[in-house]
Design an enzyme around this catalytic site. Sequence first.
Site, PDB file in Angstrom:
ATOM      1  N   ASP A 121      13.891 -28.394 -24.152  1.00 20.46           N
ATOM      2  CA  ASP A 121      13.015 -28.553 -23.002  1.00 20.46           C
ATOM      3  C   ASP A 121      12.042 -27.372 -22.944  1.00 20.46           C
ATOM      4  O   ASP A 121      12.454 -26.210 -22.996  1.00 20.46           O
ATOM      5  CB  ASP A 121      13.878 -28.600 -21.731  1.00 20.46           C
ATOM      6  CG  ASP A 121      13.079 -28.871 -20.475  1.00 20.46           C
ATOM      7  OD1 ASP A 121      12.024 -29.531 -20.574  1.00 20.46           O
ATOM      8  OD2 ASP A 121      13.517 -28.434 -19.383  1.00 20.46           O
ATOM      9  N   GLY A 160      10.326 -32.496 -13.060  1.00 23.76           N
ATOM     10  CA  GLY A 160      10.450 -32.214 -11.641  1.00 23.76           C
ATOM     11  C   GLY A 160      11.090 -33.332 -10.844  1.00 23.76           C
ATOM     12  O   GLY A 160      10.726 -33.589  -9.691  1.00 23.76           O
TER      13      GLY A 160
END
Length: 279
Positions: free
Chosen positions: A82, A205
């Site tokens: 990530d 998010g």
Amino acid sequence: MGLVSGLEVIDECVSRGLVAGAFNTTNIETTMGIVQAIENTGVPTFIQVAPTNAVLSGYDYIYDMVSRRLASVDVPVALHLDHGRTLDDVSESLAAGFTSIMMDASGYEYDENVALSQQARGLTPAKYALEVELGSIGGKEDDHGPELEFTTDPAQVAGFVEATGCEMLAVSVGNVHGYAPNVRVDMDLLRKVQEASAVPLVLHGGSGLPSEQLARLHEFGVVKVNVASDLRNAMIRTFGEAYVANPNEYSLIRVSRQAVTAITDVVEARIRTFNPKIS
């Protein structure tokens, strides 16, 4: 089954009309909780770690921990880097056995973003998946945030996807990193980006977005939604509550098992929110 390529997770989700959660881990409790939720739901998933968290243990430890737990799990799961910011991040995670990569050069100007993403494509085997980012997602992840925040320009999407050879495109459409309860996705912009993109989209998010939007993302070509803050909060909260209840608590294993359960509940709830049609 063990770890599979990110491509397999993407293909499985696209063929079944599913959205994969992408859940960040740093330790055994978080990993155990994530995998238990995967087993409970049967939905293909990404488990991931960012370089800012890999400093705790290194990529090899994350690989060993995740792959060992997944050895007996019959659901496709990829181990994803990530927010790899450098080519070294990409090389080191691949060397450790990661099966899916994100190269995040969104902090650079467009041409440099393309160039670094192309180099990451060259390092990432064709059998694995490459995610890149166009636009700059706001908020903070592990106390790190972008110098500038700007949304994805639909006019740039087609050329960027073609130039980088990516399999997933992370987009900035109102979403932010971290927990921001008042944030909303601009669904009109997301639709325009979807229409311009030849590859599935990724939304970062996921912790702060409303359930009603998360439940519709499959309609907009989103194949992967990142969730980190919710999991971390569940673990920290569990240990904090245990201490408040008994400042002399000494049973680490008991509290750790409670944290696994809390994380499982959070992950399973998110997976089911992303995929309202699963049983």
